[in-house]
Design a protein around this motif. Structure first.
Motif, PDB file in Angstrom:
ATOM      1  N   THR A 242       0.816  -1.135  -0.251  1.00 22.37           N
ATOM      2  CA  THR A 242       0.028  -0.038  -0.060  1.00 22.37           C
ATOM      3  C   THR A 242       0.921   1.368   0.055  1.00 22.37           C
ATOM      4  O   THR A 242       0.523   2.177  -0.845  1.00 22.37           O
ATOM      5  N   ILE A 243       2.093   1.170   0.650  1.00 19.48           N
ATOM      6  CA  ILE A 243       2.791   2.437   0.813  1.00 19.48           C
ATOM      7  C   ILE A 243       3.554   2.708  -0.499  1.00 19.48           C
ATOM      8  O   ILE A 243       3.320   3.783  -1.175  1.00 19.48           O
ATOM      9  N   SER A 244       3.785   1.573  -1.105  1.00 21.74           N
ATOM     10  CA  SER A 244       4.633   1.702  -2.652  1.00 21.74           C
ATOM     11  C   SER A 244       3.438   2.166  -3.662  1.00 21.74           C
ATOM     12  O   SER A 244       3.836   2.902  -4.770  1.00 21.74           O
ATOM     13  N   ILE A 245       2.234   1.942  -3.627  1.00 24.18           N
ATOM     14  CA  ILE A 245       1.171   2.413  -4.491  1.00 24.18           C
ATOM     15  C   ILE A 245       1.171   3.722  -4.326  1.00 24.18           C
ATOM     16  O   ILE A 245       1.138   4.459  -5.071  1.00 24.18           O
ATOM     17  N   LEU A 246       0.811   4.465  -2.904  1.00 26.27           N
ATOM     18  CA  LEU A 246       0.934   5.759  -2.700  1.00 26.27           C
ATOM     19  C   LEU A 246       2.192   6.338  -3.383  1.00 26.27           C
ATOM     20  O   LEU A 246       1.966   7.416  -3.905  1.00 26.27           O
ATOM     21  N   ILE A 247       3.233   5.725  -2.924  1.00 25.37           N
ATOM     22  CA  ILE A 247       4.635   6.581  -3.532  1.00 25.37           C
ATOM     23  C   ILE A 247       4.417   6.757  -5.202  1.00 25.37           C
ATOM     24  O   ILE A 247       4.825   7.608  -5.597  1.00 25.37           O
ATOM     25  N   SER A 248       4.003   5.496  -5.929  1.00 25.32           N
ATOM     26  CA  SER A 248       3.968   5.466  -7.085  1.00 25.32           C
ATOM     27  C   SER A 248       2.945   6.685  -7.758  1.00 25.32           C
ATOM     28  O   SER A 248       3.068   7.441  -8.882  1.00 25.32           O
ATOM     29  N   GLY A 393      -5.400   6.555  -1.102  1.00 28.91           N
ATOM     30  CA  GLY A 393      -4.138   5.721  -0.872  1.00 28.91           C
ATOM     31  C   GLY A 393      -3.719   6.007   0.431  1.00 28.91           C
ATOM     32  O   GLY A 393      -3.373   5.034   0.897  1.00 28.91           O
ATOM     33  N   THR A 394      -3.603   7.138   1.042  1.00 30.03           N
ATOM     34  CA  THR A 394      -3.204   7.530   2.378  1.00 30.03           C
ATOM     35  C   THR A 394      -3.980   6.660   3.321  1.00 30.03           C
ATOM     36  O   THR A 394      -3.280   6.228   4.336  1.00 30.03           O
ATOM     37  N   LEU A 395      -5.393   6.604   3.136  1.00 30.39           N
ATOM     38  CA  LEU A 395      -6.355   6.230   4.142  1.00 30.39           C
ATOM     39  C   LEU A 395      -5.913   4.556   4.022  1.00 30.39           C
ATOM     40  O   LEU A 395      -5.792   3.862   5.260  1.00 30.39           O
ATOM     41  N   ASN A 396      -5.895   4.095   3.057  1.00 31.20           N
ATOM     42  CA  ASN A 396      -5.245   2.562   2.905  1.00 31.20           C
ATOM     43  C   ASN A 396      -4.068   2.071   3.719  1.00 31.20           C
ATOM     44  O   ASN A 396      -4.055   1.145   4.379  1.00 31.20           O
ATOM     45  N   ILE A 398      -2.560   3.808   6.256  1.00 34.44           N
ATOM     46  CA  ILE A 398      -2.891   4.093   7.676  1.00 34.44           C
ATOM     47  C   ILE A 398      -3.886   2.948   8.133  1.00 34.44           C
ATOM     48  O   ILE A 398      -3.522   2.214   9.006  1.00 34.44           O
ATOM     49  N   MET A 399      -4.799   2.427   7.312  1.00 27.71           N
ATOM     50  CA  MET A 399      -5.487   1.385   8.062  1.00 27.71           C
ATOM     51  C   MET A 399      -4.915  -0.150   7.974  1.00 27.71           C
ATOM     52  O   MET A 399      -5.212  -0.783   8.731  1.00 27.71           O
ATOM     53  N   THR A 400      -4.008  -0.171   6.887  1.00 30.00           N
ATOM     54  CA  THR A 400      -3.238  -1.267   6.969  1.00 30.00           C
ATOM     55  C   THR A 400      -2.125  -1.491   7.951  1.00 30.00           C
ATOM     56  O   THR A 400      -1.819  -2.246   8.790  1.00 30.00           O
ATOM     57  N   LEU A 401      -1.808  -0.042   8.505  1.00 33.96           N
ATOM     58  CA  LEU A 401      -0.835  -0.227   9.922  1.00 33.96           C
ATOM     59  C   LEU A 401      -1.609  -0.520  10.917  1.00 33.96           C
ATOM     60  O   LEU A 401      -0.910  -1.063  11.673  1.00 33.96           O
ATOM     61  N   ILE A 402      -2.682   0.126  10.766  1.00 34.45           N
ATOM     62  CA  ILE A 402      -3.578  -0.229  12.098  1.00 34.45           C
ATOM     63  C   ILE A 402      -3.854  -1.746  12.196  1.00 34.45           C
ATOM     64  O   ILE A 402      -3.840  -2.253  13.501  1.00 34.45           O
ATOM     65  N   PHE A 458     -11.709  -3.014   3.551  1.00 41.15           N
ATOM     66  CA  PHE A 458     -10.725  -3.865   2.753  1.00 41.15           C
ATOM     67  C   PHE A 458      -9.255  -3.925   3.550  1.00 41.15           C
ATOM     68  O   PHE A 458      -8.700  -4.984   3.569  1.00 41.15           O
ATOM     69  N   ALA A 459      -8.680  -2.801   3.813  1.00 42.19           N
ATOM     70  CA  ALA A 459      -7.433  -2.654   4.537  1.00 42.19           C
ATOM     71  C   ALA A 459      -7.436  -3.445   6.030  1.00 42.19           C
ATOM     72  O   ALA A 459      -6.428  -3.820   6.534  1.00 42.19           O
TER      73      ALA A 459
END
Length: 552
Positions: A242-248, A393-396, A398-402, A458-459
């Protein structure tokens, strides 16, 4: 009818009683052959928590009945370790360099699509003496360049088992990482040589790398993690995706690298995490389980485990691995035929495959596709829609981190149930709102909220858990083959959804979400009925759940 005389084995003093770890009946073949040590090792492996004094079910591992008693309470403390600096280093070294390729190459083609399509048209025109390129031909070439990534992922996923057995988990990641260098070079020089074919070949190669990574990395993380951290560590793979998708998405903005001159750099940046892996991963040990069970190097495995735990006190974990290693000696190598016919293997394989299908067919790709359209319906400009997509993407992330913390608090099955159930309700509401969204500002804003809520659901679980759940359901002998099948199915489903969604969307419009409403309802029911809870269970205890199921 009186019970036959039995021999009991205890994991501490060797003296037996009905409260010991287990027993093997005296007329059992292991006893008849007089191999008491092998019998004791088999008992130690084939154990399951139960009420004291209750006989457990038989094991089909060796096609022999091996009834057993409750495991001693001391075994519940196995693997209760905290995160230390070396383990964290190994997690980052393996996950960042591998999962980054999966996520980045999934999202990197979205922003520069128009720029690259224009360039492809110019290349075709130059090759045809200045004749304008047919738009449908350009669209087809671009579609192939995008879809070939998933096709490579299918091939890489199916090769996971072979690579994991031949090179190891860590070794396989390093071998796979060599493909990153080739892909980055091909895509980086594609514009220089006016060859869109280089992009297609490069994305196919990085697809193979990503498919291998999707199987090898969760397997490595599962085998180096203490039992109490296995879920959290397994979630790291999806977190990096998810982080790499956001970076892209950020790098693809038109004032960073999303320009006609810089898009080749955007595609070639995959070399950076590749170099990072080459520098860091060699300092980490190979999976101790692989080293002991596959390579038969006991001392090296213990040293590796001591390095990962940051202490020499690893005797309990080593004893568990040695017991599994001894049991593996009397178990034939798992083949595809046995995987599909043995109930002990077929049941977890079915769960693994279904969970991968649940992830890909949940509608997440459809929601992502519709998000920009929904943002525009709400009156956002194209730039506003881009930033809203970045917010999603940022929300994705954050929620994956949680979810990384939630997975060890609530459990895998609980998060899957919460995720899929929430997605079902949200999709029903989204389908209804899209029927009235045109010209209705309030409904359009509601649709935006529902899209964000869908991403959160989903996350929470469905996005991350399937990747490491496969590694939790199988022992060392079956894990590589099972991972190959499950990851191959995941990439195949991804490929099919990518090809089939646009035609379905053109045919049904926003009603396409009705398909996902039905699928999500079935997924919730399946998870509730079939998926076991694996939280705080050793890999051997999880296997025992399927032994019990196979004898019902």
């Amino acid at each position: 009818m009186p019970r036959p005389e039995m021999l009991y084995y205890d994991d501490e003093d060797g003296e037996g009683s009905p409260d010991s770890v287990g027993f093997i009946e005296e007329d059992h073949p292991l006893q008849l052959h007089g191999n008491r040590e092998l019998a004791a090792q088999a008992v130690k492996l084939l154990q399951v928590p139960s009420r004291p004094g209750d006989v457990s079910f038989a094991s089909s591992t060796t096609d022999m009945d091996v009834p057993i008693y409750i495991r001693g309470p001391s075994s519940r403390n196995l693997g209760n370790r905290s995160l230390n600096g070396r383990l964290l280093f190994a997690i980052i070294a393996s996950a960042f360099g591998s999962a980054f390729q999966h996520g980045y190459n999934t999202g990197v083609v979205n922003a520069p699509q128009t720029l690259i399509e224009t360039w492809i048209g110019n290349v075709l025109s130059d090759r045809n003496d200045g004749k304008a390129a047919d738009k449908s031909q350009v669209t087809l070439i671009w579609a192939v360049a995008v879809a070939i990534f998933c096709f490579g992922g299918m091939i890489g996923g199916l090769c996971t088992g072979v690579v994991a057995d031949k090179f190891g988990r860590k070794g396989g990641l390093l071998v796979s990482n060599a493909l990153v260098v080739v892909s980055a070079a091909l895509q980086g020089v594609s514009k220089m040589y006016s060859s869109y074919e280089l992009i297609i070949i490069g994305r196919f190669i990085i697809g193979i790398n990503s498919g291998l990574n999707a199987g090898l990395t969760p397997m490595y993380l599962a085998e180096i993690s203490p039992m109490n951290l296995r879920g959290s560590v397994g979630t790291v793979y999806q977190l990096v995706v998810t982080i790499s998708i956001l970076i892209s998405q950020i790098l693809g903005l038109d004032y960073i690298l999303g320009t006609a001159e810089r898009w080749p750099i955007l595609l070639a940046l995959i070399i950076i995490p590749g170099i990072f892996m080459f520098i860091t991963l060699p300092f980490c040990p190979e999976s101790p389980k692989y080293t002991l069970i596959n390579k038969k190097k006991d001392i090296e495995a213990e040293r590796g485990l001591q390095w990962l735990r940051g202490t020499i006190e690893v005797h309990d974990e080593m004893d568990e691995m040695r017991a599994e290693n001894e049991a593996m000696k009397v178990i034939p190598r798992v083949t595809l035929r046995e995987m599909l016919s043995n109930p002990m293997l077929k049941t977890p394989l079915g769960i693994s495959v279904m969970i991968m299908l649940c992830q890909q067919l949940s509608g997440i790709n459809a929601v992502m596709f519709f998000s920009t359209k929904i943002f525009n319906m709400a009156g956002m400009t194209d730039d506003g829609a881009k930033y809203a997509t970045l917010g999603m993407g940022t929300l994705n992330v954050i929620m994956t981190l949680i979810s990384l913390f939630l997975v060890e608090l609530t459990g895998r099955k609980t998060l899957l149930m919460i995720g899929f159930s929430s997605m079902f309700v949200i999709t029903v509401m989204l389908t209804i709102s899209l029927m009235f969204v045109v010209g209705n500002t309030i409904v359009s804003y509601l649709a935006i909220v529902l899209v964000m809520a869908f991403v959160i659901a989903f996350a929470v679980g469905p996005g991350s858990i399937p990747w490491f759940l496969v590694a939790e359901l199988f022992n060392s002998s079956a894990r590589p083959l099972a991972t190959s099948i499950a990851v191959g199915v995941n990439w195949t489903a991804n490929f099919v959804v990518g090809l089939g969604f646009l035609p379905l969307q053109g045919l049904l419009g926003s009603n396409v979400f009705l398909i996902f409403v039905v699928l999500l309802a079935l997924f919730v029911l399946y998870v509730y009925k079939k998926v076991p809870e694996t939280k705080n269970k050793t890999l051997e205890e999880i296997q025992m759940l399927f032994r019990q199921e196979s004898y019902k």
